[in-house]
Structure formats: structure tokens, C-alpha cells
Design an enzyme around this catalytic site. Sequence first.
Site, PDB file in Angstrom:
ATOM      1  N   HIS A 117      -5.019  -2.235  26.267  1.00 43.62           N
ATOM      2  CA  HIS A 117      -5.164  -3.322  25.302  1.00 43.62           C
ATOM      3  C   HIS A 117      -4.037  -4.322  25.469  1.00 43.62           C
ATOM      4  O   HIS A 117      -3.028  -4.054  26.119  1.00 43.62           O
ATOM      5  CB  HIS A 117      -5.245  -2.807  23.852  1.00 43.62           C
ATOM      6  CG  HIS A 117      -4.019  -2.128  23.337  1.00 43.62           C
ATOM      7  ND1 HIS A 117      -2.956  -2.816  22.802  1.00 43.62           N
ATOM      8  CD2 HIS A 117      -3.709  -0.813  23.247  1.00 43.62           C
ATOM      9  CE1 HIS A 117      -2.037  -1.950  22.410  1.00 43.62           C
ATOM     10  NE2 HIS A 117      -2.456  -0.726  22.671  1.00 43.62           N
ATOM     11  N   CYS A 128      -0.632   4.121  24.905  1.00 37.93           N
ATOM     12  CA  CYS A 128      -1.592   3.147  25.434  1.00 37.93           C
ATOM     13  C   CYS A 128      -1.016   2.386  26.632  1.00 37.93           C
ATOM     14  O   CYS A 128       0.177   2.431  26.906  1.00 37.93           O
ATOM     15  CB  CYS A 128      -1.996   2.155  24.345  1.00 37.93           C
ATOM     16  SG  CYS A 128      -3.110   2.871  23.120  1.00 37.93           S
TER      17      CYS A 128
END
Length: 153
Positions: A117, A128
Site C-alpha cells: 500500500h 506491510c
Amino acid sequence: MGTPRIARGAVARGVISVAALIGAGGILAAPAASAQAAAPCGPRAAACIDLSDNAAWLMDNGTVTYGAVPITTGKPGYETPPGTFSVTYKDIDHWSKAYDAPMPYSVFFTTSGIAFHEGSLREQSHGCVHLSPEAAKAFFDGLTPGDVVEVVP
């Protein structure tokens, strides 16, 4: 005549302009070591992450289609796991309830909530894979559920 050089960062941004390929003598030359040669993943990978080099690529049957792009990954205690995964789902406007934070252009690829992301390229994440705004959009547009994501140490 000197060896043609690529403008610094051109390959890392996934963009090589004609001007970046022109050598000292005005001759077009391909880069000696391309981003395509650097992707360490196999032909099944639609996305490739190299944790040791903080880089990621989009791929098609072993050929790089986008990248290498810079990334940041999980900080100590929240390391991004190596392995082979599949894209589970995408959410263009995801909000992390766990960290009360936006996760634009999320592409989830683990069952524990790890995703590509848009995020800081200066600070590590909670697992992430942070991408620049442009790269996050490219990964969101380029990946679909079921696509293989390979993460190498």
C-alpha cells in the site's frame, strides 16, 4: 568515448527515458545491468519483493513489467515474512483498524493482513510493504486476487 550511463535512479523509478540512455558520444545504449535481471523471483510471481534490497517489481511469466521500485517493510518485531503468497483481496481506500491509519491502494497477500500500500518510504511498517503513491497505484492496478506474490529474504 566513455561508457554510456543511466541517470541515477532511473531504473529504480521504473522509468528510463531516451535522455537517460544517451551516452557521452550521443549513442543510445541499453543499461548493462537492468532491473529485469535484478528481480530475484521465479516465473510464477506476479509481484516480487526483495527484503534485503528494499525493492519490488511487477512481473509477467518471469519478465519484469514494472520496477524495481523502492519499498519499506516491517520493523523489528513486525517483520514482513518471506515466502510465497497469493493476493487475497484489494481495497483502494482501506483503513487499518489495528493501527488507526489509512492504507491507500491496499493489495493484501497474507492471511495476517499484510499488504502492499501507499506509505512512508522513510519509516518501516508493521509488516506491510510501503510504496510511493505512483507505485502503489501501479501495484493496485496490476495485481488481482490469486496472483502470486514472492517475498525473498
